[in-house]
Scaffold this motif. Structure first.
Motif, short mmCIF file in Angstrom:
data_model
loop_
_atom_site.label_atom_id
_atom_site.label_comp_id
_atom_site.label_asym_id
_atom_site.label_seq_id
_atom_site.Cartn_x
_atom_site.Cartn_y
_atom_site.Cartn_z
N ASP A 184 49.87 35.13 31.38
CA ASP A 184 48.99 34.82 32.51
C ASP A 184 49.67 35.05 33.85
OD1 ASP A 184 46.90 34.22 30.89
OD2 ASP A 184 47.14 32.04 30.99
N ASP A 185 50.99 34.85 33.90
CA ASP A 185 51.72 35.11 35.14
C ASP A 185 51.63 36.59 35.50
OD1 ASP A 185 52.64 32.45 35.42
OD2 ASP A 185 54.25 32.85 33.98
N THR A 187 49.26 38.85 34.30
CA THR A 187 47.90 39.34 34.51
C THR A 187 47.23 38.76 35.74
OG1 THR A 187 47.07 37.64 33.00
CG2 THR A 187 47.55 39.80 32.05
N SER A 188 47.77 37.67 36.29
CA SER A 188 47.19 37.11 37.50
C SER A 188 47.82 37.68 38.77
CB SER A 188 47.34 35.58 37.49
OG SER A 188 48.70 35.21 37.47
N SER A 189 48.80 38.54 38.61
CA SER A 189 49.46 39.17 39.76
C SER A 189 48.90 40.57 39.98
CB SER A 189 50.98 39.26 39.51
OG SER A 189 51.54 37.98 39.30
N THR A 190 48.89 40.99 41.23
CA THR A 190 48.46 42.36 41.53
C THR A 190 49.40 43.35 40.85
OG1 THR A 190 47.52 41.74 43.66
CG2 THR A 190 48.08 44.05 43.35
N TYR A 210 44.01 43.50 29.82
CA TYR A 210 43.52 43.66 31.20
C TYR A 210 42.05 44.06 31.18
CZ TYR A 210 47.62 43.29 34.20
OH TYR A 210 48.67 42.82 34.94
N THR A 213 38.05 41.40 35.21
CA THR A 213 38.10 40.03 35.71
C THR A 213 39.52 39.62 36.10
OG1 THR A 213 38.47 39.07 33.51
CG2 THR A 213 36.19 39.44 34.19
N ARG A 214 40.49 40.45 35.80
CA ARG A 214 41.88 40.13 36.11
C ARG A 214 42.19 40.46 37.56
NH1 ARG A 214 44.67 37.56 31.74
NH2 ARG A 214 43.49 38.05 29.86
N ALA A 215 43.45 40.26 37.94
CA ALA A 215 43.89 40.56 39.30
C ALA A 215 43.73 42.04 39.60
CB ALA A 215 45.35 40.13 39.47
#
Length: 299
Positions: A184-185, A187-190, A210, A213-215
């Protein structure tokens, strides 16, 4: 059907007239006319319509054209192969990923230029999928690419070396403070995608699921541009380690504590029907040696 008749035919098509074809081939117009007529009689078809403002290929001519060009090309290759006694020669049009061109292949190009001066290299950087498709359809003679080891239809491939991948961020990115990273760290980052279209991006994004809906994903075609974007804090990037070793060493980029679950390799691919080309054979052998020496010097 003789090669000189096919050459007259293709030259008339290229120049648009019998007169210009004769000048191009350094012969008389009646000679061109005779060769075209003999070719038409041999095939039992009409290849050109004579119009008031010039000539026009018939449907039979259109159908013959690619075959004529292939026959002429193969004849020329055979002639050169015989006269050169198997010595590597001619032009090789090569596809490559930018990361390989800039960080793996320059010593190989230097070696080939010194060892085989009769081989002319033309190197084009594009993504792996386009390169391999271009090899299959004959636009490229061969290609260097980074990818998983798997069968590739119509191609011969050889593995040159493993290509370690590393997740990097700028020194001020929040993830550099973590001792471990969860999916999650990541996939939540650009995500900054260097070499847009590289196959390892697809493997990476598929492994982490991915989706839209992800970053956000920032797509860049340039390895250098991607490194600058990461260093400035715009996001993180998965890149071949060889492309960021200098930046990791001097602190411009930071290695994040995460590794992919898959492995990729630098590979070389060529068409199966091009396996006997002495220039391709020489390049395969040289690439294996040069890349092996390069990897050994870095370990």
């Amino acid at each position: 059907m003789e090669t000189r008749q096919l050459l007259a035919f293709t030259t008339v098509v290229q120049t648009g007239s019998f007169t210009k074809a004769a000048a191009t081939l350094n012969c008389s117009q009646p000679t061109i006319t005779t060769r075209i007529k003999a070719l038409e009689e041999g095939l039992g078809v009409v290849l050109f319509r004579r119009l008031p403002r010039g000539i026009q290929m018939t449907s039979a001519g259109v159908e013959l054209l690619p075959f004529a060009r292939n026959i002429i090309n193969l004849t020329e290759k055979a002639r050169k192969a015989i006269t050169m006694n198997g010595e590597p020669h001619g032009k090789l049009i090569i596809g490559s990923a930018q990361s390989l061109t800039d960080y793996r292949l320059l010593p190989l190009i230097e070696y080939m230029c010194w060892r085989y001066p009769s081989v002319q290299l033309s190197l084009h950087s594009r993504n792996a999928l386009n390169n391999l498709n271009s090899v299959r359809d004959g636009q490229l003679d061969c290609a260097f690419f980074i990818g998983a080891i798997e069968p590739r239809e119509g191609l011969e491939t050889t593995v040159l070396c493993p290509e370690p991948l590393v997740m990097v961020a700028g020194p001020n990115h929040m993830l550099t403070q973590r001792q471990t990273l969860a999916e999650d760290d990541i996939t939540s980052s650009t995500l900054i995608r260097a070499e847009n279209g590289a196959s390892y991006h697809e493997l990476f994004e598929h492994s982490l699921g991915y989706d839209d809906t992800r970053a956000p994903v920032l797509e860049l075609d340039s390895v250098d541009a991607a490194k600058r974007a990461v260093a400035s804090g715009l996001g993180i990037a998965l890149m071949p380690e060889v492309t960021v070793s200098s930046e990791l060493a001097d602190g411009r980029l930071v290695r994040l504590p995460w590794s992919p679950t898959f492995r990729v390799y630098t590979q070389f691919g060529w068409r199966q029907d091009n396996s006997t080309n002495p220039a391709v054979t020489a390049l395969v052998s040289a690439a294996a040696q040069v890349v092996s020496d390069q990897v050994a010097s870095l370990t």
